[in-house]
Design a protein around this motif. Structure first.
Motif, short mmCIF file in Angstrom:
data_model
loop_
_atom_site.label_atom_id
_atom_site.label_comp_id
_atom_site.label_asym_id
_atom_site.label_seq_id
_atom_site.Cartn_x
_atom_site.Cartn_y
_atom_site.Cartn_z
N MET A 1 0.85 -1.19 0.00
CA MET A 1 0.00 0.00 0.00
C MET A 1 0.89 1.24 0.00
O MET A 1 1.81 1.34 0.80
N PRO A 2 0.60 2.21 -0.88
CA PRO A 2 1.42 3.42 -0.90
C PRO A 2 1.02 4.46 0.15
O PRO A 2 1.82 5.31 0.51
N ARG A 3 -0.22 4.38 0.65
CA ARG A 3 -0.70 5.44 1.56
C ARG A 3 -1.34 4.85 2.80
O ARG A 3 -1.96 3.78 2.77
N VAL A 4 -1.21 5.58 3.89
CA VAL A 4 -1.75 5.14 5.18
C VAL A 4 -3.27 5.03 5.11
O VAL A 4 -3.84 4.06 5.63
N ASP A 5 -3.95 5.98 4.48
CA ASP A 5 -5.42 5.93 4.45
C ASP A 5 -5.93 4.66 3.77
O ASP A 5 -6.90 4.05 4.20
N GLN A 6 -5.23 4.21 2.71
CA GLN A 6 -5.61 2.97 2.05
C GLN A 6 -5.39 1.77 2.98
O GLN A 6 -6.20 0.85 3.04
N GLU B 1 0.56 6.06 14.55
CA GLU B 1 -0.44 5.86 15.60
C GLU B 1 -1.74 5.30 15.03
O GLU B 1 -2.35 4.42 15.63
N ALA B 2 -2.16 5.82 13.88
CA ALA B 2 -3.40 5.33 13.25
C ALA B 2 -3.26 3.87 12.85
O ALA B 2 -4.18 3.07 13.04
N LEU B 3 -2.10 3.49 12.32
CA LEU B 3 -1.88 2.09 11.94
C LEU B 3 -1.86 1.17 13.15
O LEU B 3 -2.44 0.09 13.12
N VAL B 4 -1.21 1.59 14.22
CA VAL B 4 -1.16 0.77 15.44
C VAL B 4 -2.57 0.55 15.97
O VAL B 4 -2.94 -0.58 16.33
N LYS B 5 -3.37 1.59 15.98
CA LYS B 5 -4.74 1.48 16.48
C LYS B 5 -5.58 0.56 15.56
O LYS B 5 -6.28 -0.33 16.03
N ALA B 6 -5.46 0.77 14.25
CA ALA B 6 -6.25 -0.02 13.30
C ALA B 6 -5.80 -1.48 13.25
O ALA B 6 -6.60 -2.36 12.95
N ALA B 7 -4.54 -1.73 13.54
CA ALA B 7 -4.00 -3.09 13.48
C ALA B 7 -4.53 -3.97 14.61
O ALA B 7 -4.46 -5.20 14.50
N GLU C 1 -8.15 1.56 5.61
CA GLU C 1 -9.38 0.98 5.05
C GLU C 1 -9.26 -0.54 4.96
O GLU C 1 -10.18 -1.27 5.32
N LEU C 2 -8.10 -1.02 4.50
CA LEU C 2 -7.89 -2.45 4.37
C LEU C 2 -7.90 -3.13 5.74
O LEU C 2 -8.54 -4.17 5.92
N LEU C 3 -7.23 -2.55 6.72
CA LEU C 3 -7.20 -3.14 8.06
C LEU C 3 -8.59 -3.17 8.71
O LEU C 3 -8.87 -4.05 9.52
N ALA C 4 -9.45 -2.24 8.36
CA ALA C 4 -10.81 -2.23 8.89
C ALA C 4 -11.61 -3.42 8.37
O ALA C 4 -12.51 -3.93 9.05
N GLN C 5 -11.27 -3.90 7.18
CA GLN C 5 -11.99 -5.02 6.57
C GLN C 5 -11.29 -6.36 6.74
O GLN C 5 -11.92 -7.41 6.71
#
Length: 171
Positions: free
Chosen positions: A32-37, A68-74, A40-44
């Motif tokens: 993935m090139p971007r955190v926002d993408q 921080e967003a990735l750690v939380k979403a992971a 979204e993937l980690l949410a699904q």
């Protein structure tokens, strides 16, 4: 092993994915090139073993917010930061925000293999530079300074003996 590699630069992303496939026969890498993408993937999809995050640019507030967003979403999936530096302050900041590892992009394949093995087994990996005093000189110079004081005026040691004693004193 499924790995989510969140890396903005195409060549770096390709390099990390290739390295993972070389190190781990069973590695499946989603790039993935971007955190926002990635968010979204980690949410699904929570079926990842690891998330690699290469901090864009020189790091900074935006990179830390992304981490921080990735750690939380992971939600418990270990996140490992890949960065350009091994500055002590950067390492502490990243680990303090929830990363389970910090790997310098210049690290060898051996270091990458060991670091990811530790993280995947539930441990934390940081480079040894995280433990150096912020303003301390390089260990070799400290060793030479210390060994020069140890040699004293009584019986001079050879330069090599002096270096070894200094290194022993440093542990």
């Amino acid at each position: 092993m499924r790995v989510l590699a969140v890396v903005d630069a195409v060549l770096y992303r390709y390099g990390f994915a290739s390295a993972l496939r070389e190190l781990f026969d069973d590695a499946s890498v989603v790039e993935m090139p971007r955190v926002d993408q990635a968010l979204e993937l980690l949410a699904q999809d929570s079926g990842f073993s690891l998330v690699l995050y290469q901090q864009p640019g020189a790091g900074g507030a935006q990179a830390l917010a992304g981490l921080e967003a990735l750690v939380k979403a992971a939600r418990g999936i270990p996140v490992v930061a890949i960065a350009a530096t091994e500055r002590r302050e950067d390492i502490h900041e990243v680990v303090g925000r929830g990363a389970r590892g910090y790997i310098c992009g210049a690290a060898s394949m051996t270091v990458l293999n060991h670091a990811l093995g530790l993280v995947l087994s539930g441990e934390l990996y940081v480079p040894s530079s995280a433990f150096r005093a912020a303003s301390s000189p390089r260990p070799a110079r400290r060793a030479a300074d210390l060994s020069a004081r140890l040699a004293g005026p009584t019986r001079p040691l050879t330069p090599r003996q002096t270096e070894i004693i200094g290194l022993l004193a440093l542990g």
